[in-house]
Write an enzyme that holds these catalytic residues in place. Structure first.
Site, mmCIF file in Angstrom:
data_model
loop_
_atom_site.group_PDB
_atom_site.id
_atom_site.type_symbol
_atom_site.label_atom_id
_atom_site.label_comp_id
_atom_site.label_asym_id
_atom_site.label_seq_id
_atom_site.Cartn_x
_atom_site.Cartn_y
_atom_site.Cartn_z
ATOM 1 N N GLU A 230 0.925 -1.132 0.058
ATOM 2 C CA GLU A 230 0.073 0.212 0.089
ATOM 3 C C GLU A 230 0.860 1.232 0.023
ATOM 4 O OE1 GLU A 230 -3.565 2.048 2.718
ATOM 5 O OE2 GLU A 230 -2.935 0.015 3.117
ATOM 6 N N ARG A 231 0.654 2.169 -1.123
ATOM 7 C CA ARG A 231 1.671 3.347 -1.291
ATOM 8 C C ARG A 231 3.149 2.684 -1.247
ATOM 9 N NH1 ARG A 231 -2.778 6.050 -2.828
ATOM 10 N NH2 ARG A 231 -4.361 6.023 -1.195
ATOM 11 N N LYS B 95 -3.179 0.115 14.642
ATOM 12 C CA LYS B 95 -3.728 1.260 14.107
ATOM 13 C C LYS B 95 -5.287 0.811 14.290
ATOM 14 C CE LYS B 95 -5.517 3.173 9.740
ATOM 15 N NZ LYS B 95 -5.373 3.268 8.235
ATOM 16 N N GLU C 33 -10.133 4.898 9.940
ATOM 17 C CA GLU C 33 -10.426 4.686 8.598
ATOM 18 C C GLU C 33 -11.125 3.338 8.224
ATOM 19 O OE1 GLU C 33 -6.684 7.199 6.095
ATOM 20 O OE2 GLU C 33 -6.358 4.971 6.993
ATOM 21 N N ARG D 296 -11.391 17.444 10.963
ATOM 22 C CA ARG D 296 -10.436 16.286 11.389
ATOM 23 C C ARG D 296 -9.310 16.730 11.910
ATOM 24 N NH1 ARG D 296 -8.233 12.714 6.283
ATOM 25 N NH2 ARG D 296 -6.438 11.916 7.344
ATOM 26 N N LYS E 111 1.506 11.338 13.611
ATOM 27 C CA LYS E 111 1.898 12.069 12.548
ATOM 28 C C LYS E 111 2.441 13.416 12.783
ATOM 29 C CE LYS E 111 -0.415 9.077 9.157
ATOM 30 N NZ LYS E 111 -1.092 8.814 7.789
ATOM 31 N N ASP F 119 -2.546 14.414 7.191
ATOM 32 C CA ASP F 119 -2.143 13.095 6.750
ATOM 33 C C ASP F 119 -1.074 13.438 5.547
ATOM 34 O OD1 ASP F 119 -1.645 10.391 5.948
ATOM 35 O OD2 ASP F 119 -3.633 10.368 5.030
ATOM 36 N N GLU G 20 3.607 9.558 -0.345
ATOM 37 C CA GLU G 20 2.374 9.285 -0.621
ATOM 38 C C GLU G 20 1.681 10.467 -1.228
ATOM 39 O OE1 GLU G 20 -1.812 8.246 1.311
ATOM 40 O OE2 GLU G 20 0.084 7.783 2.704
ATOM 41 N N GLU H 280 5.765 22.202 -3.193
ATOM 42 C CA GLU H 280 4.771 23.177 -2.448
ATOM 43 C C GLU H 280 4.234 24.054 -3.347
ATOM 44 O OE1 GLU H 280 4.183 25.426 2.094
ATOM 45 O OE2 GLU H 280 6.117 25.279 1.141
#
Length: 840
Positions: free
Chosen positions: A172-173, A295, A299, A349, A373, A378, A406, A524
């Protein structure tokens, strides 16, 4: 230190795949001078799989490669004079007496002394001795023969990497190929790459790797896979790298050999017994397992909240089973509801981490580390430091970073990340009005915690470059350096990596430094600035631009952009209250728009597009200017790299040129998509007159088409003029032609097309039936680019190819012939006929 001028006579190496990364130990030029080397190596442990023995072998191999001199690895009975001695301080004391001047060392720390006749490399433990050996070799490989005597200790005990590998071998990723750990539901048979990876990690002082995805599969706990985990641990143990695993909270309810329970309630006695048995079973095979990563309730993942238990109760379930074995429980703070209501002005969030962990400080077991994080959302291109770091004063914490890019170009865009990471590590939370740098919080120093440190999502794969890109490996190298010493300087780390990876040539050093240090600001600028987050497609691939996806859903990565305003109001006075989650001194800065830095203004404030920034520009004009500036910078990456032809081996030169060329083209896709979207949304013109105006472009749909038909692209901003062309069927060749109306001259001819997964179309471009070039849409199907692919005509599949120095006369006829393949209908967007020095 050896003068770099003496290294210039070294020739360019033969083609290199990248598999050795920064451990190439390339030979120094024969013309260079260096002090006499010791005559042999003393490794104070003869056990074949012991890190001290490995350190001796590593030094032997390194010196042979760098200097062409073969040193024997002697036993500890040999005399210490004229030797390189590697081992633990305690073993040295037994063999030779207590070493003089050695300061106090912490676990994993080491002492390096090259001032005497013998070189001393002494670790507090065996792993520390290996780290010291790599430090010594790094000096030699860079031509540094300084006389040094110093101790080096880690800032924190936990320096982990997280792999998001799935048991089927996918990642994943992951953008560097399939898993090196798993395939077909089991641990792989051949563990050579696993050992090589452990060697790389040890060289940057990483002490554990969580080998599977945080979205964990319960079948990892099957007897066959527990045995496989044992083999992984055996392969990595010689390098001092421990194995950790991610767990699925609901595993007790899965149909596993250990049992099939009806609940996964963390307070249920049967569940506690089940997890205790599982943990004991794993430790019988892997007695030095580092611990678990969990985790939960994020999600859609299961967790303790399902049973109205607290996150601390959920974490402590695992921590208590680990404690008798000395294991650590890393509990991710990435907990949020992905179905929040955007119509609620107070919903946010970003508030989730503090909201969920509020009141739990001090309720976690001592062997729990809350993994946070770096920002509240994210892995975005810029976020403020997570305020949760300031709230857990009686709980050990670790920062979660990402090496896998990601949201940040997925290794197809060069983005050197340590300058981004440093904005968080060096941030002062001012807890209780005292200095409270994030790096001192995670180390345990600020609040007196026994554990803490760093974790990074890395996702290496079977690609020879490990991550899919040669230049992206600088992020992994620097992560290890920062995990050991978060006060380290990003440019110094980068330049050490350059010397180790590409050699000492000053031109190579200057160019890669320039590219890398400019890369994050450029990304950016063209992806999302002023704190608006990365304006990528959050519902699909997380790769290309799609600002429409940020809003209108429950994921909470909102921009709240409408026709007149943009940005999240996160103030206490009128918004979501997020700014109030920080300690008072920080909260005051972010609460007031006049003191909020421009680079975070849209993170904390909802403003008109015409709001004036501290710079004097309006928000919308800054958007336009930044996106053009960022894309312009990316164009220079190609020309700068081309100056290194002949100075970098051909294989790595060509592979890097390919990616930088892709980035230059895709940065224009980003620029146009974002600028056009907000121009359309706001109706405010670009004062420089650039947005939507492309005098050198010819839209594909305006050309004479035979076998091609126009296609409306969605989202509209993903294609120039919102339209591309596709072949009328998947078995029909298409032709698009046009008469060129440009002055006679030499131009660069750029073609924007779409490279979709599921087919490898072919194109040929000609002028007056003279072939200029041809290409294949094979970037994603063959893995040349490892980003998350798209099956659509969109800003993820949008790609550019450029043919340089094409002679064109007014009235020439340009023709492109496209041959479809699979589901890919040879799609085209536009051509651009560019005079020298003009950026489309």
């Amino acid at each position: 230190m050896l003068c770099l001028q003496l290294l210039l006579t070294v020739g360019v190496a033969v083609a290199e795949s990248g598999i050795d990364a920064w451990l190439r130990y390339a030979p120094l030029p024969s013309s260079s001078s260096h002090p006499a080397l010791p005559s042999h190596i003393v490794a104070l442990n003869t056990s074949m799989n012991n890190p001290v023995h490995i350190a001796g072998v590593e030094i032997q191999k390194g010196i042979a490669s760098i200097f062409g001199k073969n040193l024997s690895v002697a036993s500890q009975s040999q005399q210490a004079a004229s030797s390189i001695i590697v081992g633990t301080v305690s073993d040295y004391a037994v063999a030779f007496g207590h070493p003089a001047k050695t300061p106090s060392l912490e676990p994993d720390g080491f002492w390096l002394n090259t001032t005497g006749e013998a070189v001393q490399i002494l670790g507090q433990n065996e792993r520390g001795a290996l780290y010291g050996a790599f430090e010594y070799l790094s000096m030699l490989a860079q031509g540094n023969f300084s006389k040094v005597a110093y101790a080096s200790n880690p800032s924190a005990p936990v320096r982990w990497v997280n792999q998001w590998d799935n048991l089927d071998g996918s990642i994943e990723r992951g953008y560097g190929g399939p898993s090196i750990f798993f395939e077909n539901g089991l641990v792989v048979d051949n563990l050579d790459r696993v050992s090589e990876y452990a060697r790389l990690l040890a060289s940057i002082r990483i002490n554990a790797v969580v080998v599977n995805n945080v979205n964990a599969n319960a079948s990892l706990l099957s007897p066959a896979n527990v045995e496989g985990l044992g083999r992984l641990a055996d392969a990595m143990r010689p390098y001092g790298v421990q194995v950790g695993i991610s767990l699925n909270f609901a595993s007790p309810t899965a149909n596993l050999t250990y049992g099939n329970l009806s609940t996964f309630d963390p307070l249920d006695k049967g569940v506690i017994s089940w997890w205790t048995n599982v943990t004991d079973t794993i430790y019988r095979r892997v007695p030095d397992m580092a611990g678990y990563l969990v985790k939960a309730n994020s999600e859609g993942q299961p967790g303790p909240l399902t049973y109205n238990r607290t996150l601390a109760q959920g974490a402590n379930l695992f921590a208590n089973t680990l404690k008798p074995h000395g294991g650590i429980l890393m509990f991710r703070a990435f907990v949020y509801d992905n179905h929040i209501n955007e119509s609620d002005w107070k919903a946010d969030r970003a508030n989730a981490a503090v909201d969920f962990f509020q009141g739990l400080d001090g309720k976690f077991a001592d062997n729990v580390i809350v993994q946070i994080k770096y920002g509240p959302i994210d892995f975005q291109v810029r976020e403020p430091a997570s305020p949760l770091f300031a709230h857990l004063q009686n709980t050990s914490t670790a920062i979660e970073l990402e090496v896998t890019q990601e949201y940040l170009g997925q290794q197809c865009h060069l983005v050197y990340l340590p300058p981004l990471w440093k904005t968080v590590l060096d941030f002062d939370m001012r807890v209780n009005h005292k200095p409270s740098l994030v790096r001192d919080i995670i180390s345990g120093k600020r609040f007196g915690r026994p554990l803490g440190g760093s974790a990074a999502v890395v996702n290496v794969g079977t690609n020879n470059t490990w991550l899919g890109s040669h230049l992206s490996m600088s992020n992994l190298y620097a992560y290890g350096r920062l995990a050991w010493n978060p006060a380290d300087d990003p440019q110094i780390m980068l330049q050490d990596w350059i010397r180790l990876t590409f050699g000492p040539d000053p031109a190579v050093m200057k160019t890669i430094t320039s590219l890398s240090m400019a890369s994050w600001p450029a990304y950016e600028n063209y992806s999302g600035n002023l704190g608006i987050q990365t304006l990528t497609d959050i519902l699909y691939t997380h790769f290309g631009p799609n600002p429409q996806t940020e809003d209108g859903n429950g994921w909470g990565q909102w921009t709240r952009a409408d026709h007149t305003t943009i940005g999240m109001d996160r103030t206490v006075s009128n918004g979501t209250g997020f700014s109030g989650q920080y300690p008072a001194e920080v909260a005051t800065v972010y609460e007031n728009i006049s003191t909020t830095p421009d680079n975070l203004v849209l993170w904390f404030h909802h403003v008109n597009y015409t709001h004036k920034l501290h710079s004097g520009k309006t928000v919308i004009q800054h958007f336009y200017d930044a996106h053009y500036d960022g894309a312009d910078t990316a164009q220079t990456f190609v020309t700068q790299w081309e100056e290194l032809k002949g100075k970098v081996d051909e294989e790595r030169y060509n592979e890097t040129l390919f990616r930088l060329t892709f980035q230059a083209g895709h940065s224009i896709v980003w620029r146009d998509a974002i600028a056009n979207y907000y121009h359309n949304l706001s109706g405010i013109a670009d004062s420089a007159g650039r947005v939507g105006k492309h005098p050198w472009r010819i839209q594909a749909e305006s050309m004479t088409l035979d076998g091609y038909v126009p296609y409306t692209v969605s989202p509209f901003e993903a294609a120039s003029n919102a339209t591309g062309i596709v072949t009328s069927s998947n078995s029909t060749t298409g032709t698009a032609s046009t008469m060129l109306n440009f002055p006679n001259g030499t131009y660069d001819l750029a073609v924007n097309y779409f490279d979709m997964i599921g087919g490898t179309s072919r194109w040929q471009v000609s002028i007056n039936n003279r072939t200029i070039g041809s290409w294949i849409g094979d970037n994603v199907d063959t893995g040349r680019l490892g980003h998350a692919p798209s099956a659509y005509l969109d800003a993820h599949s949008a790609t550019r190819i450029t043919f340089r120095n094409v002679t064109i006369a007014k009235g020439d006829v340009l023709k492109i012939v496209g041959t479809p393949d699979g589901i890919e209908p040879a799609p085209l967007d536009y051509i651009a006929v560019l005079p020298k020095g003009v950026v489309d």
